[in-house]
Design a protein around this motif. Structure first.
Motif, PDB file in Angstrom:
ATOM      1  N   MET A  72      36.152  42.608  35.635  1.00  0.00           N
ATOM      2  CA  MET A  72      37.432  43.322  35.555  1.00  0.00           C
ATOM      3  C   MET A  72      38.450  42.739  36.532  1.00  0.00           C
ATOM      4  O   MET A  72      39.612  42.586  36.211  1.00  0.00           O
ATOM      5  N   ARG A  73      37.943  42.424  37.708  1.00  0.00           N
ATOM      6  CA  ARG A  73      38.854  41.859  38.718  1.00  0.00           C
ATOM      7  C   ARG A  73      39.363  40.493  38.277  1.00  0.00           C
ATOM      8  O   ARG A  73      40.524  40.150  38.464  1.00  0.00           O
ATOM      9  N   ASN A  74      38.494  39.702  37.652  1.00  0.00           N
ATOM     10  CA  ASN A  74      38.911  38.371  37.171  1.00  0.00           C
ATOM     11  C   ASN A  74      39.953  38.488  36.064  1.00  0.00           C
ATOM     12  O   ASN A  74      40.909  37.712  35.996  1.00  0.00           O
ATOM     13  N   LEU A  75      39.747  39.474  35.164  1.00  0.00           N
ATOM     14  CA  LEU A  75      40.734  39.668  34.095  1.00  0.00           C
ATOM     15  C   LEU A  75      42.090  40.079  34.661  1.00  0.00           C
ATOM     16  O   LEU A  75      43.141  39.635  34.192  1.00  0.00           O
ATOM     17  N   ARG A  76      42.073  40.914  35.690  1.00  0.00           N
ATOM     18  CA  ARG A  76      43.324  41.347  36.310  1.00  0.00           C
ATOM     19  C   ARG A  76      44.045  40.171  36.975  1.00  0.00           C
ATOM     20  O   ARG A  76      45.246  40.016  36.858  1.00  0.00           O
ATOM     21  N   GLN A  77      43.272  39.324  37.645  1.00  0.00           N
ATOM     22  CA  GLN A  77      43.867  38.148  38.294  1.00  0.00           C
ATOM     23  C   GLN A  77      44.458  37.191  37.259  1.00  0.00           C
ATOM     24  O   GLN A  77      45.548  36.630  37.451  1.00  0.00           O
ATOM     25  N   TRP A  88      49.116  34.947  34.338  1.00  0.00           N
ATOM     26  CA  TRP A  88      49.857  34.732  33.098  1.00  0.00           C
ATOM     27  C   TRP A  88      51.264  35.352  33.175  1.00  0.00           C
ATOM     28  O   TRP A  88      52.242  34.762  32.714  1.00  0.00           O
ATOM     29  N   ILE A  89      51.356  36.501  33.775  1.00  0.00           N
ATOM     30  CA  ILE A  89      52.664  37.161  33.889  1.00  0.00           C
ATOM     31  C   ILE A  89      53.596  36.352  34.783  1.00  0.00           C
ATOM     32  O   ILE A  89      54.778  36.140  34.461  1.00  0.00           O
ATOM     33  N   ALA A 127      60.325  31.781  31.752  1.00  0.00           N
ATOM     34  CA  ALA A 127      61.531  32.456  31.271  1.00  0.00           C
ATOM     35  C   ALA A 127      62.712  32.178  32.193  1.00  0.00           C
ATOM     36  O   ALA A 127      63.844  31.940  31.734  1.00  0.00           O
ATOM     37  N   ALA A 128      62.464  32.211  33.517  1.00  0.00           N
ATOM     38  CA  ALA A 128      63.544  31.926  34.465  1.00  0.00           C
ATOM     39  C   ALA A 128      64.032  30.491  34.319  1.00  0.00           C
ATOM     40  O   ALA A 128      65.239  30.221  34.360  1.00  0.00           O
TER      41      ALA A 128
END
Length: 326
Positions: free
Chosen positions: A1-6, A11-12, A19-20
């Motif tokens: 779960m922690r890896n997916l969050r990282q 990605w964000i 985008a910038a």
């Protein structure tokens, strides 16, 4: 779960950076390609080339290079002796012509009173015609006197306007020739700008639009106004050969560069520019940016709402008329 969050955070962040970067690229593209501004602007001024109207030796020279003069100031004096003699000769010829006219009119009047038994009609007509010829000679002599007087008056070269002398290479004692330029006069309060806008930006420019002027010689901004837009530039393909055929280039570049069109811009307050300490000189470079309604400028909003139609500027008088309309 922690890896997916990282991974999601990475990605964000990556998407935000992309985008910038894309937004910056689009902004830079629109700014440099379509925004109504240019760094390619030159300060211009009305330049009067001064040349003597008569030839002769320079006896007096009252100015030097960069000297400021007022309208009517005597710049130089050409030797007057030859022209004074010419005027005296013309006046003597006029006096002789008037005496001849008086004689011929007397003869014509006297013969006109004689009867046909004393003088023939032919002799009477001849006397009358001789009087008319003498009268024409007087008119010609009077014109010669006026011309000689004009030459004498124009031995003095005077300043036609307030301004500054420039590019003078003349010394007292030099011989000057009529019609040959000896110096230039930069006319005061005649400074304006020729701003060269790319054709991709020209659709945003209208006569009467307010602009911001930034001279390269200083950091101060000055207000100005668009006076007119040029209606043509040189085209290399318009040159012709000996048979008057157009010499069209055989190659065409895939990368098309936007052409630059001259736009005439005038300062709103030339005195404010001088008061700021800027020494205006023809040939100085500047940047010109159109003040749009997005800048929050009421004047720009009004100009866009009611654009002022001004004919393309061709002469100094047309510029003055256009400026008066604004």
């Amino acid at each position: 779960m922690r890896n997916l969050r990282q991974k999601a955070v990475k990605w964000i962040i990556t998407l935000c950076l992309v985008a910038a970067a894309a937004w910056c690229a689009v902004w830079l593209w629109n700014t440099y390609m379509y925004s109504p501004w240019t760094r390619d602007a030159r300060v211009r001024a009305e330049v009067i080339t001064l040349s003597p109207d008569v030839s002769g030796w320079v006896r007096e020279l009252n100015v030097a290079d960069t000297t400021r003069v007022k309208e009517g100031d005597v710049i130089l004096q050409v030797d007057r002796a030859r022209y004074e003699a010419a005027l005296a000769k013309a006046k003597a010829s006029l006096a002789s012509a008037k005496a001849t006219l008086s004689l011929k009119e007397h003869e014509s009047n006297r013969r006109g009173r004689l009867t046909n038994r004393a003088i023939s009609e032919e002799e009477r007509d001849s006397a009358r015609l001789e009087a008319e010829v003498a009268r024409a000679d007087v008119q010609q002599a009077e014109a010669a006197v006026q011309s000689a007087q004009l030459d004498l008056d124009r031995t003095r070269l005077v300043a036609p306007a307030d301004g500054s002398i420039l590019n003078m290479h003349l010394s007292q004692g030099n011989y000057v020739t009529a019609g040959t330029a000896v110096m230039a006069l930069i006319k005061d309060d005649s400074f304006y700008l020729s701003a060269y806008f790319q054709e991709t930006k020209l659709q945003h420019v209208r006569p009467g639009d307010p602009v911001q002027i930034t001279l390269m010689s200083g950091n101060e901004d000055f207000k100005g106004r668009v006076v007119g837009i040029g209606q043509g530039i040189a085209d290399d393909n318009t040159a012709t050969n000996a048979q008057q055929l157009p010499q069209v280039s055989a190659t065409f570049s895939w990368v098309r560069l936007a052409q630059r069109i001259p736009v005439r811009v005038e300062f709103d307050d030339i005195e404010a520019v001088r008061a700021s300490g800027v020494n205006l000189a023809a040939g100085m470079t500047a940047s010109v940016r159109l003040i749009t309604a997005e800048d929050g400028n009421d004047e720009a909003t009004q100009a866009k709402a009611a654009p002022v139609e001004v004919e393309p500027v061709e002469t100094a008088q047309a510029v003055q008329d256009a400026d008066g309309k604004h």
